[in-house]
Design a protein around this motif. Structure first.
Motif, PDB file in Angstrom:
ATOM      1  N   UNK A   1       0.856  -1.179   0.000  1.00  0.00           N
ATOM      2  CA  UNK A   1       0.000   0.000   0.000  1.00  0.00           C
ATOM      3  C   UNK A   1       0.899   1.238   0.000  1.00  0.00           C
ATOM      4  N   UNK A   2       0.818   2.000  -1.087  1.00  0.00           N
ATOM      5  CA  UNK A   2       1.765   3.120  -1.253  1.00  0.00           C
ATOM      6  C   UNK A   2       1.471   4.251  -0.265  1.00  0.00           C
ATOM      7  N   UNK A   3       2.511   4.695   0.452  1.00  0.00           N
ATOM      8  CA  UNK A   3       2.416   5.924   1.244  1.00  0.00           C
ATOM      9  C   UNK A   3       2.824   7.100   0.344  1.00  0.00           C
ATOM     10  N   UNK A   4       4.017   7.025  -0.253  1.00  0.00           N
ATOM     11  CA  UNK A   4       4.380   8.019  -1.259  1.00  0.00           C
ATOM     12  C   UNK A   4       5.390   7.449  -2.257  1.00  0.00           C
ATOM     13  N   UNK A   5       5.385   8.029  -3.454  1.00  0.00           N
ATOM     14  CA  UNK A   5       6.428   7.823  -4.468  1.00  0.00           C
ATOM     15  C   UNK A   5       6.826   9.231  -4.890  1.00  0.00           C
ATOM     16  N   UNK A   6       7.969   9.717  -4.404  1.00  0.00           N
ATOM     17  CA  UNK A   6       8.299  11.128  -4.611  1.00  0.00           C
ATOM     18  C   UNK A   6       9.617  11.301  -5.346  1.00  0.00           C
ATOM     19  N   UNK A   7       9.660  12.344  -6.148  1.00  0.00           N
ATOM     20  CA  UNK A   7      10.878  12.738  -6.863  1.00  0.00           C
ATOM     21  C   UNK A   7      11.271  14.122  -6.364  1.00  0.00           C
ATOM     22  N   UNK A   8      12.488  14.252  -5.865  1.00  0.00           N
ATOM     23  CA  UNK A   8      12.948  15.575  -5.433  1.00  0.00           C
ATOM     24  C   UNK A   8      14.382  15.769  -5.870  1.00  0.00           C
ATOM     25  N   UNK A   9      14.792  17.032  -5.895  1.00  0.00           N
ATOM     26  CA  UNK A   9      16.214  17.306  -6.036  1.00  0.00           C
ATOM     27  C   UNK A   9      16.900  16.853  -4.748  1.00  0.00           C
ATOM     28  N   UNK A  10      18.173  16.509  -4.882  1.00  0.00           N
ATOM     29  CA  UNK A  10      18.925  16.089  -3.701  1.00  0.00           C
ATOM     30  C   UNK A  10      20.295  16.763  -3.721  1.00  0.00           C
ATOM     31  N   UNK A  11      20.749  17.352  -2.604  1.00  0.00           N
ATOM     32  CA  UNK A  11      20.140  17.296  -1.274  1.00  0.00           C
ATOM     33  C   UNK A  11      19.158  18.417  -0.973  1.00  0.00           C
ATOM     34  N   UNK A  12      18.813  19.251  -1.954  1.00  0.00           N
ATOM     35  CA  UNK A  12      17.940  20.394  -1.683  1.00  0.00           C
ATOM     36  C   UNK A  12      16.511  20.015  -1.332  1.00  0.00           C
ATOM     37  N   UNK A  13      16.101  18.773  -1.696  1.00  0.00           N
ATOM     38  CA  UNK A  13      14.767  18.250  -1.379  1.00  0.00           C
ATOM     39  C   UNK A  13      13.641  19.076  -2.008  1.00  0.00           C
ATOM     40  N   UNK A  14      13.929  19.744  -3.119  1.00  0.00           N
ATOM     41  CA  UNK A  14      12.879  20.489  -3.813  1.00  0.00           C
ATOM     42  C   UNK A  14      12.124  19.518  -4.711  1.00  0.00           C
ATOM     43  N   UNK A  15      10.793  19.403  -4.520  1.00  0.00           N
ATOM     44  CA  UNK A  15      10.006  18.434  -5.290  1.00  0.00           C
ATOM     45  C   UNK A  15      10.059  18.728  -6.783  1.00  0.00           C
ATOM     46  N   UNK A  16      10.072  17.678  -7.579  1.00  0.00           N
ATOM     47  CA  UNK A  16      10.039  17.812  -9.042  1.00  0.00           C
ATOM     48  C   UNK A  16       8.647  17.434  -9.502  1.00  0.00           C
ATOM     49  N   UNK A  17       8.066  18.250 -10.391  1.00  0.00           N
ATOM     50  CA  UNK A  17       6.724  17.873 -10.827  1.00  0.00           C
ATOM     51  C   UNK A  17       6.777  16.998 -12.080  1.00  0.00           C
ATOM     52  N   UNK A  18       5.607  16.447 -12.390  1.00  0.00           N
ATOM     53  CA  UNK A  18       5.566  15.351 -13.356  1.00  0.00           C
ATOM     54  C   UNK A  18       6.071  15.730 -14.745  1.00  0.00           C
ATOM     55  N   UNK A  19       5.955  17.008 -15.115  1.00  0.00           N
ATOM     56  CA  UNK A  19       6.364  17.372 -16.480  1.00  0.00           C
ATOM     57  C   UNK A  19       7.872  17.590 -16.604  1.00  0.00           C
ATOM     58  N   UNK A  20       8.571  17.631 -15.468  1.00  0.00           N
ATOM     59  CA  UNK A  20      10.022  17.826 -15.524  1.00  0.00           C
ATOM     60  C   UNK A  20      10.683  16.590 -16.121  1.00  0.00           C
ATOM     61  N   UNK A  21      11.649  16.806 -17.035  1.00  0.00           N
ATOM     62  CA  UNK A  21      12.436  15.647 -17.459  1.00  0.00           C
ATOM     63  C   UNK A  21      13.689  15.606 -16.593  1.00  0.00           C
ATOM     64  N   UNK A  22      14.186  14.417 -16.352  1.00  0.00           N
ATOM     65  CA  UNK A  22      15.256  14.227 -15.361  1.00  0.00           C
ATOM     66  C   UNK A  22      16.449  15.140 -15.612  1.00  0.00           C
TER      67      UNK A  22
END
Lengths: 301, 301
Positions: A245-266
């Motif tokens: 059961x998923x709690x979260x699947x998150x993508x962030x910059x590291x180590x700044x921890x700024x969330x990346x939204x879905x349209x961002x390419x890696x």
């Protein structure tokens, strides 16, 4: 190996040892490995690294109540001091600090160290107050031990980022050393909480490392892949596992921890990219992560 | 006397000095006097005390932006580094730490040290965020200097209580030494902000010490006097001064900072009683206080 349960005795011992080293012209370097005990090979890797890089290695074992939420597993968190001490000895630890809750909190703390922004998402969002508890107790341990280096597992990637931020912002005189995730042969990231897993959960939990591995492959194939595409793949793979059961699947910059939204390419992320998962199996909540570097992929799963 | 503007250089100097002392078998004790500069005899008394009690005295001078509110006097806070350095030299200070804002905050701090409850009233209520700024910067300074003792004026009585709580809660390895208020011959408590006062304000401001003195006399006459009776007397006396505008007249236990309500008689307080005032004269906000001990009165005004 010396074992201390009292802050004052530990502090006196460390001061004496440093002073005596200085008397003979030696700068004694101290490495701290802060843990909640129930040690596994992940912790052992931290102790090994600390052993290599320091004259004196201190292991702390303390299940810190203030980083657990009211409905979390503080009471049932696994503990085995005897086994822990044996492993510490085997890894060449010099000093174990094993305080009681009363020793660390003789009165309820009115003082909190908080890091904002980096704690807003991921485990900070799922576990309100968790990181305040972590930064406050790590601050206390750093004040008690005054280490030159402190070792943390990269499995708690957000914790590494948050503690590094705290140390920098508050001018704490210690170097934070993040150490790679250690995994079972089948890919499961080591965690003291793995003992909670039933054999079925244990098998289902392999979906975490598998989904991260697949995301890595995808990212290696094309740097134009978007966060949204990878997130969807990971979510689908985890959801295909009925016990997960998923709690979260998150993508962030590291180590700044700024969330990346879905349209961002890696490739558009300014920093490395952290993919972090928290997934429940029954009552057990596991976390895992991978960091995709700007120049390839580290922390291979 | 050495003057440092950079954290790394100061830290290296202090470490070398301690290490060299240890090499010759000496435990070097360090006393820190943290100030915002524009030093007066109140600060001089802290330096004198630090000089008596330590091998090495460090004075820090830093007007800390994060403890000022948006409408407060950060920009105009009086500064005179040259005069400060002369006084420091005269008082036998060994090391002055005089950092820029950029040196202390190379990036906006995401990390805050907060003390709850003790900061809820008095200046904590009048100046939201003030004490977070104070505890955060004092934490930074303690991490930079690693002193054995740190000296604070009792004029900021709430600050003394808050910092002592922080140091205890976070196991910071330093002893906080509160020092008595220093006053002009006519009773005005020394403050860097006194330079803001017009001659008329200056004269009117004597009502602060006078009202505290009267409260002390009253308390000495009868231990059954209530907080409400004393508060009313103080308020009336201050209000009789047309240039004075009361911010607060508060009674709390000290150092617990638990507010006392009007029906409490002084003898019923479990701890010493702090009477704390904040009063505006034009744009200038002054504070003063007295502590009535359970066994008499200290901090004579």
């Amino acid at each position: 190996m010396k074992v201390f349960t009292e802050i004052s005795a530990l502090r006196a011992y460390l001061k004496d040892t440093k002073f005596n080293a200085a008397r003979s012209g030696q700068h004694l370097s101290v490495g701290l490995v802060p843990t909640m005990g129930f040690l596994h090979e992940g912790h052992a890797s931290l102790m090994k690294r600390a052993r290599m890089e320091n004259d004196l290695v201190v292991l702390s074992i303390f299940v810190n109540p203030i980083q657990f939420g009211p409905n979390e597993d503080f009471e049932t968190y696994p503990r085995d001091a005897e086994k822990d001490l044996a492993l510490a000895k085997q890894e060449g630890v010099d000093v174990v600090f094993l305080p009681s809750v009363e020793e660390m909190y003789p009165r309820p703390t009115k003082t909190t160290i908080s890091v904002k922004e980096l704690t807003a998402k991921l485990c900070g969002a799922s576990r309100p107050g968790h990181f305040d508890g972590v930064t406050t107790v790590v601050g206390k341990l750093l004040h008690i031990v005054s280490p030159n280096h402190a070792y943390f597992g990269q499995k708690d990637a957000q914790q590494v980022a948050v503690i590094s931020q705290m140390v920098g912002d508050l001018n704490m005189d210690v170097q934070i050393i993040p150490c790679p995730i250690v995994r079972e042969h089948d890919g499961l990231a080591l965690s003291s909480r793995n003992v909670y897993l039933s054999p079925e959960d244990r098998k289902a939990a392999l979906v975490l490392s598998r989904s991260l591995q697949q995301a890595r492959s995808k990212a290696e194939e094309s740097e134009h892949v978007t966060v949204g595409e990878l997130r969807q793949e990971i979510q689908q793979m985890i959801q295909s596992e009925p016990l997960a059961q998923i709690d979260y699947v998150e993508f962030t910059q590291f180590p700044g921890m700024i969330p990346l939204d879905d349209i961002t390419s890696l490739k558009d992320s300014e920093e490395d990219v952290l993919i972090a998962l928290a997934v429940r199996f029954g009552k057990t909540r596991l976390i895992d992560n991978i960091i995709l570097t700007k120049k390839g992929v580290i922390n291979h799963v």
